[in-house]
Design a protein around this motif. Structure first.
Motif, mmCIF file in Angstrom:
data_model
loop_
_atom_site.group_PDB
_atom_site.id
_atom_site.type_symbol
_atom_site.label_atom_id
_atom_site.label_comp_id
_atom_site.label_asym_id
_atom_site.label_seq_id
_atom_site.Cartn_x
_atom_site.Cartn_y
_atom_site.Cartn_z
ATOM 1 N N ASP A 37 -1.088 4.221 4.783
ATOM 2 C CA ASP A 37 -0.201 3.073 4.599
ATOM 3 C C ASP A 37 -0.616 1.860 5.433
ATOM 4 N N GLN A 45 14.810 2.868 2.206
ATOM 5 C CA GLN A 45 13.468 2.961 2.775
ATOM 6 C C GLN A 45 13.175 4.370 3.289
ATOM 7 N N PHE A 89 10.284 6.982 1.640
ATOM 8 C CA PHE A 89 9.232 7.621 2.437
ATOM 9 C C PHE A 89 9.372 9.134 2.390
ATOM 10 N N TYR A 92 4.645 9.292 12.428
ATOM 11 C CA TYR A 92 4.277 8.262 11.445
ATOM 12 C C TYR A 92 4.440 6.857 12.037
#
Length: 407
Positions: A60, A286, A290, A312
């Motif tokens: 990402d 969000q 994810f 992450y």
């Protein structure tokens, strides 16, 4: 002639340093080591899921499209400090790792913290809880993401005391994490007018809690504080149900509870437990987006725990800092200083900051485990009770014992 030689030498030296600076700025190689419990009682909350989280952060970041070469390796510390430090030294000395992430188990985390400082690497801890990482054992190379024992004590612990739970008995994992969590929670209990009537320590990865639970039951404390985690927490809660402890009027305080723990315990037994996390997969659009991507890559289709979410977010911020530096200087202190200078912002934890002592600041959330009738699907376990702003959830800098703050 002598003057010309000195001038020539100075010019050559300047060009050498300039070339080194350009080389450093153009070095776009990174090696990340995900060090976790890959097969023991903390494997579900960290383990392979933490390695996956680091991989997703790299994907990402968009840096590979910019020409960066980023590799990830994983290691299993087996919850043993000597194994953890041996892996860390091998990674730095032989494999040329730049950053180590995750590291659940506070005993391992504190030992690895020293190695990383010695090797001038970067340490982004998401898995260990001890607040000592940003207090007495703080390091200019370390960032502590996600949560810590101070936060757990000042959210879950404080809420229970204020709700009337003014007498406590602790079941504590006998290593650095358990000691830190009991210490920090005891301070909150006594500061709010409560008292600790007793406690007992148990070995890590204990299968049979019967003797410990009988002592807790006999204490008649209103709250039995579980200063443990992972498989130890699930075993203690399941066996407490078998002893009828909650039905007898005492309340269990799961001071550290993860999504995977609730899954292992089951809603029938876990319902009503109060606890604190800094991430939950179902918080907003969000986090749901994810978590859907993450779960699709997991063998058991599990959404991320807060530890995995922290890996992450920490890796994303680390890579942003490297990008801002224009390359990898392979200098841990320099990189961490850059990380601290940049506000944190991601889809999982929102906006925040990294304090001078290395503590990442973001909101914490008080949850309660749902009743089976309230759950609308797999992994739908939590209901939000309250939100604690980051500046209230974590150790105030004025109270921190970190030596970095004295410089």
């Amino acid at each position: 002639m002598k003057t010309r030689s000195i001038a020539s030498l100075l010019l050559t030296t300047a060009l050498t340093f300039a070339a080194a600076g350009v080389a450093s700025a153009q070095d776009k190689t990174v090696k990340i080591g995900a060090l976790s419990d890959q097969s023991g009682l903390y494997a579900d909350l960290g383990g392979p899921g933490s390695t996956l989280a680091a991989q997703m952060a790299v994907e990402d970041s968009g840096l590979t499209a910019k020409g960066w070469k980023i590799d990830i390796v994983s290691g299993d510390h087996q919850n043993k400090p000597d194994i953890g430090t041996a892996i860390a030294r091998q990674w730095f000395d032989v494999d040329k790792i730049d950053v180590i992430v995750d590291v659940p188990n506070s005993g391992v985390a504190l030992a690895v913290n020293n190695v990383i400082k010695e090797k001038n690497g970067v340490y982004i801890n998401s898995g260990a809880a001890t607040s000592d990482l940003t207090n007495a054992q703080c390091s200019p190379n370390t960032v502590h993401w996600t949560y810590d024992t101070y936060m757990l004590a000042h959210t879950t612990g404080q809420a229970l005391v204020k709700a009337g739970g003014d007498s406590w008995f602790f079941l504590t994992a006998d290593y650095a994490f358990g000691a830190a969590l009991e210490r920090d929670t005891t301070a909150v209990v006594t500061a709010n007018g409560g008292k600790v009537v007793g406690g007992v320590k148990h070995p890590l990865n204990t299968p049979d809690f019967s003797s410990f639970l009988l002592q807790a039951q006999a204490s008649k404390a209103k709250i039995i504080g579980l200063a443990n985690a992972g498989g130890d927490t699930t075993n203690a809660i399941k066996q407490a149900a078998e002893f009828g402890i909650v039905k007898g009027g005492q309340k269990l305080a799961a001071l550290l509870l993860f999504l995977t723990d609730v899954k292992a315990i089951g809603l029938e037994t876990a319902q009503g437990l109060n606890f604190t996390e800094t991430f939950y997969w179902d918080m907003n659009d969000q986090t749901r987006a994810f978590s859907k991507r993450f779960a699709s890559k997991m063998k058991n289709n599990a959404p991320p725990t807060m530890v995995q979410a922290g890996v992450y977010a920490g890796v994303r911020h680390y890579l942003k800092a490297l990008d801002a530096l224009g390359g990898n200087p392979h200098d841990g202190v320099k990189v961490v200083e850059k990380m601290k200078s940049m506000p944190t912002e991601d889809d999982l934890f929102g906006k925040g900051e990294i304090q001078p002592n290395g503590r990442t600041i973001h909101s914490a959330y008080l949850f309660e485990v749902k009743k089976p009738s309230e759950s609308k699907g797999p992994w739908d376990f939590y209901k939000l009770v309250g939100t604690v702003p980051g500046d209230q959830a974590f150790t105030p800098l004025s109270e921190s014992k970190c030596a970095l703050l004295k410089k």
